[in-house]
Design a protein around this motif. Structure first.
Motif, PDB file in Angstrom:
ATOM      1  N   ARG A  98       1.871   5.647   6.466  1.00 41.87           N
ATOM      2  CA  ARG A  98       1.191   4.687   5.596  1.00 41.87           C
ATOM      3  C   ARG A  98       0.371   5.414   4.544  1.00 41.87           C
ATOM      4  NH1 ARG A  98      -2.317   0.943   9.323  1.00 41.87           N
ATOM      5  NH2 ARG A  98      -2.232  -0.488   7.549  1.00 41.87           N
ATOM      6  N   THR A  99       0.207   4.742   3.400  1.00 43.14           N
ATOM      7  CA  THR A  99      -0.682   5.243   2.361  1.00 43.14           C
ATOM      8  C   THR A  99      -1.189   4.061   1.548  1.00 43.14           C
ATOM      9  OG1 THR A  99      -0.934   6.887   0.591  1.00 43.14           O
ATOM     10  CG2 THR A  99       1.083   5.568   0.566  1.00 43.14           C
ATOM     11  N   LYS A 100      -2.252   4.295   0.792  1.00 45.58           N
ATOM     12  CA  LYS A 100      -2.818   3.244  -0.053  1.00 45.58           C
ATOM     13  C   LYS A 100      -2.711   3.673  -1.515  1.00 45.58           C
ATOM     14  CE  LYS A 100      -6.661   1.144   1.134  1.00 45.58           C
ATOM     15  NZ  LYS A 100      -8.112   0.857   1.361  1.00 45.58           N
ATOM     16  N   VAL A 101      -2.119   2.814  -2.326  1.00 45.88           N
ATOM     17  CA  VAL A 101      -1.977   3.066  -3.762  1.00 45.88           C
ATOM     18  C   VAL A 101      -2.506   1.853  -4.515  1.00 45.88           C
ATOM     19  CG1 VAL A 101      -0.383   3.534  -5.664  1.00 45.88           C
ATOM     20  CG2 VAL A 101       0.038   4.543  -3.414  1.00 45.88           C
ATOM     21  N   ALA A 102      -3.471   2.084  -5.402  1.00 41.96           N
ATOM     22  CA  ALA A 102      -4.066   1.007  -6.202  1.00 41.96           C
ATOM     23  C   ALA A 102      -4.581  -0.128  -5.320  1.00 41.96           C
ATOM     24  CB  ALA A 102      -3.055   0.485  -7.219  1.00 41.96           C
ATOM     25  N   GLY A 103      -5.157   0.241  -4.184  1.00 41.78           N
ATOM     26  CA  GLY A 103      -5.748  -0.754  -3.302  1.00 41.78           C
ATOM     27  C   GLY A 103      -4.767  -1.467  -2.396  1.00 41.78           C
ATOM     28  N   ILE A 104      -3.488  -1.129  -2.502  1.00 43.16           N
ATOM     29  CA  ILE A 104      -2.458  -1.771  -1.679  1.00 43.16           C
ATOM     30  C   ILE A 104      -1.950  -0.774  -0.642  1.00 43.16           C
ATOM     31  CG2 ILE A 104      -0.196  -2.893  -1.661  1.00 43.16           C
ATOM     32  CD1 ILE A 104      -0.696  -3.753  -4.531  1.00 43.16           C
ATOM     33  N   ILE A 105      -1.885  -1.218   0.630  1.00 40.24           N
ATOM     34  CA  ILE A 105      -1.393  -0.354   1.703  1.00 40.24           C
ATOM     35  C   ILE A 105       0.119  -0.499   1.815  1.00 40.24           C
ATOM     36  CG2 ILE A 105      -1.423   0.087   4.188  1.00 40.24           C
ATOM     37  CD1 ILE A 105      -4.310  -0.820   4.231  1.00 40.24           C
ATOM     38  N   TYR A 106       0.810   0.633   1.786  1.00 45.69           N
ATOM     39  CA  TYR A 106       2.264   0.658   1.912  1.00 45.69           C
ATOM     40  C   TYR A 106       2.645   1.358   3.218  1.00 45.69           C
ATOM     41  CZ  TYR A 106       2.427  -0.552  -3.075  1.00 45.69           C
ATOM     42  OH  TYR A 106       2.275  -1.179  -4.283  1.00 45.69           O
ATOM     43  N   THR A 107       3.651   0.813   3.879  1.00 44.12           N
ATOM     44  CA  THR A 107       4.172   1.405   5.114  1.00 44.12           C
ATOM     45  C   THR A 107       5.621   1.810   4.892  1.00 44.12           C
ATOM     46  OG1 THR A 107       2.721   0.007   6.457  1.00 44.12           O
ATOM     47  CG2 THR A 107       4.585   1.033   7.569  1.00 44.12           C
ATOM     48  N   PHE A 108       5.937   3.053   5.275  1.00 45.01           N
ATOM     49  CA  PHE A 108       7.277   3.585   5.021  1.00 45.01           C
ATOM     50  C   PHE A 108       7.927   4.110   6.299  1.00 45.01           C
ATOM     51  CE2 PHE A 108       4.717   4.319   1.204  1.00 45.01           C
ATOM     52  CZ  PHE A 108       5.511   3.766   0.213  1.00 45.01           C
ATOM     53  N   THR A 109       9.235   4.054   6.311  1.00 41.30           N
ATOM     54  CA  THR A 109      10.020   4.757   7.316  1.00 41.30           C
ATOM     55  C   THR A 109      10.266   6.166   6.786  1.00 41.30           C
ATOM     56  OG1 THR A 109      11.130   2.747   8.061  1.00 41.30           O
ATOM     57  CG2 THR A 109      12.218   4.845   8.542  1.00 41.30           C
ATOM     58  N   PRO A 110       9.951   7.196   7.580  1.00 43.63           N
ATOM     59  CA  PRO A 110      10.124   8.561   7.069  1.00 43.63           C
ATOM     60  C   PRO A 110      11.594   8.963   6.982  1.00 43.63           C
ATOM     61  CG  PRO A 110       9.514   8.625   9.366  1.00 43.63           C
ATOM     62  CD  PRO A 110       9.429   7.181   8.959  1.00 43.63           C
ATOM     63  N   LYS A 111      11.863   9.855   6.091  1.00 43.34           N
ATOM     64  CA  LYS A 111      13.195  10.439   5.963  1.00 43.34           C
ATOM     65  C   LYS A 111      13.034  11.953   6.006  1.00 43.34           C
ATOM     66  CE  LYS A 111      17.275  10.547   2.956  1.00 43.34           C
ATOM     67  NZ  LYS A 111      17.854  10.112   1.662  1.00 43.34           N
TER      68      LYS A 111
END
Length: 280
Positions: free
Chosen positions: A34-47
């Motif tokens: 997870r990370t936060k960009v411009a106040g929005i939290i994004y969740t990713f599947t790693p590759k």
């Protein structure tokens, strides 16, 4: 009224920024980052999907982030400094680099976290059973920081020595022993192969004791004989008997008294009553 066109342009700009963003994050095997960009939290599947460890990631799209490179130790340390720390004592590995651990100070954990319990610590790259570590939490998971260099290694050695000697948790005693040390020792003992036979013996003893007490008798001692136990027990008036009892269902294989060949019609609980009736 909200300018829809302006909002769409802002979202598009954020998406462009997202694809150009690199971020550091810890990841367990099969987990997400997870990370936060411009106040929005994004969740990713790693590759790659089975990645485990610390990585610097870059989003490929809104769902997948690829590992770009391995972060340096100073970068990892800077990330961890943002998280809440806690001193823990390692118990045993759960899977891969994840260990079960218990707080060094229960009151401290309650004050910091609002609860006190064994916790899973991820990405444990050093340390061993009973060693004290510092872990940090992001509120969702706990991450290994470092071994606690202030901890007394003699205590760790003492706990390991007692485990090797198969000392029961309730008989654990040495100078500077704390309730937390006893608890983590008990947690380890429950999983340790050294204690398997002792734990089975205690379960057997409890089973036999309960059966006898329900019938009005008392267990004196018992011996394991593969498919049955040789049980020494006493009646309510103190008369001692020795009986062979099946492990399968506590059926009497040999009562130790004459039952006219009908021993197997009784179990341990009913045997007590039969014996006592014989003398009435």
């Amino acid at each position: 009224m909200t300018d829809i066109r302006k909002l769409i342009n802002q979202l598009a700009a954020q998406e462009n920024n997202l694809s150009a963003t690199q971020f550091i994050a810890p990841c367990v095997r099969g987990g997400k980052v997870r990370t936060k960009v411009a106040g929005i939290i994004y969740t990713f599947t790693p590759k790659p999907r089975n990645f485990e460890g610390w990585g610097i990631f870059q989003p490929a799209d809104e769902k997948i982030a690829a590992v770009v490179e391995e972060p340096s130790f100073p970068q990892i340390a800077e990330y961890l400094q943002l998280l809440k720390p806690l001193r823990l004592r390692l118990a045993y590995p759960l899977r891969s680099q994840t260990w079960l651990a218990y707080p060094v100070n229960e009151a401290d954990m309650r004050q910091r976290c609002g609860y006190c319990q064994p916790i899973a610590v991820n990405l444990v790259t050093e340390g061993a059973k009973f060693e004290t570590i510092i872990a940090r939490t992001d509120g969702a998971a706990w991450w290994f920081d470092e071994c606690d260099r202030r901890a007394d290694p003699l205590i760790t050695d003492k706990l390991r020595e007692q485990l090797k000697q198969v000392t029961p948790p309730e008989k654990l005693h040495f100078r500077r022993l704390t309730p937390e040390m006893r608890t983590v020792y008990e947690i380890v003992a429950q999983q340790a192969k050294e204690f398997a036979a002792l734990q089975q013996q205690r379960r057997d003893e409890k089973l036999l004791q309960q059966a006898l007490q329900m019938g009005g008798g008392e267990l004196h001692e018992f011996v394991d004989r593969q498919d049955h136990w040789i049980v020494e027990w006493t009646t309510a008036d103190g008369e001692r008997h020795t009986s062979a009892i099946s492990k399968t269902d506590l059926t009497v294989m040999s009562a130790g008294i004459c039952l006219s060949g009908e021993d197997e019609k009784f179990d341990l609980q009913s045997l007590v009553g039969i014996v006592e009736q014989r003398y009435e």
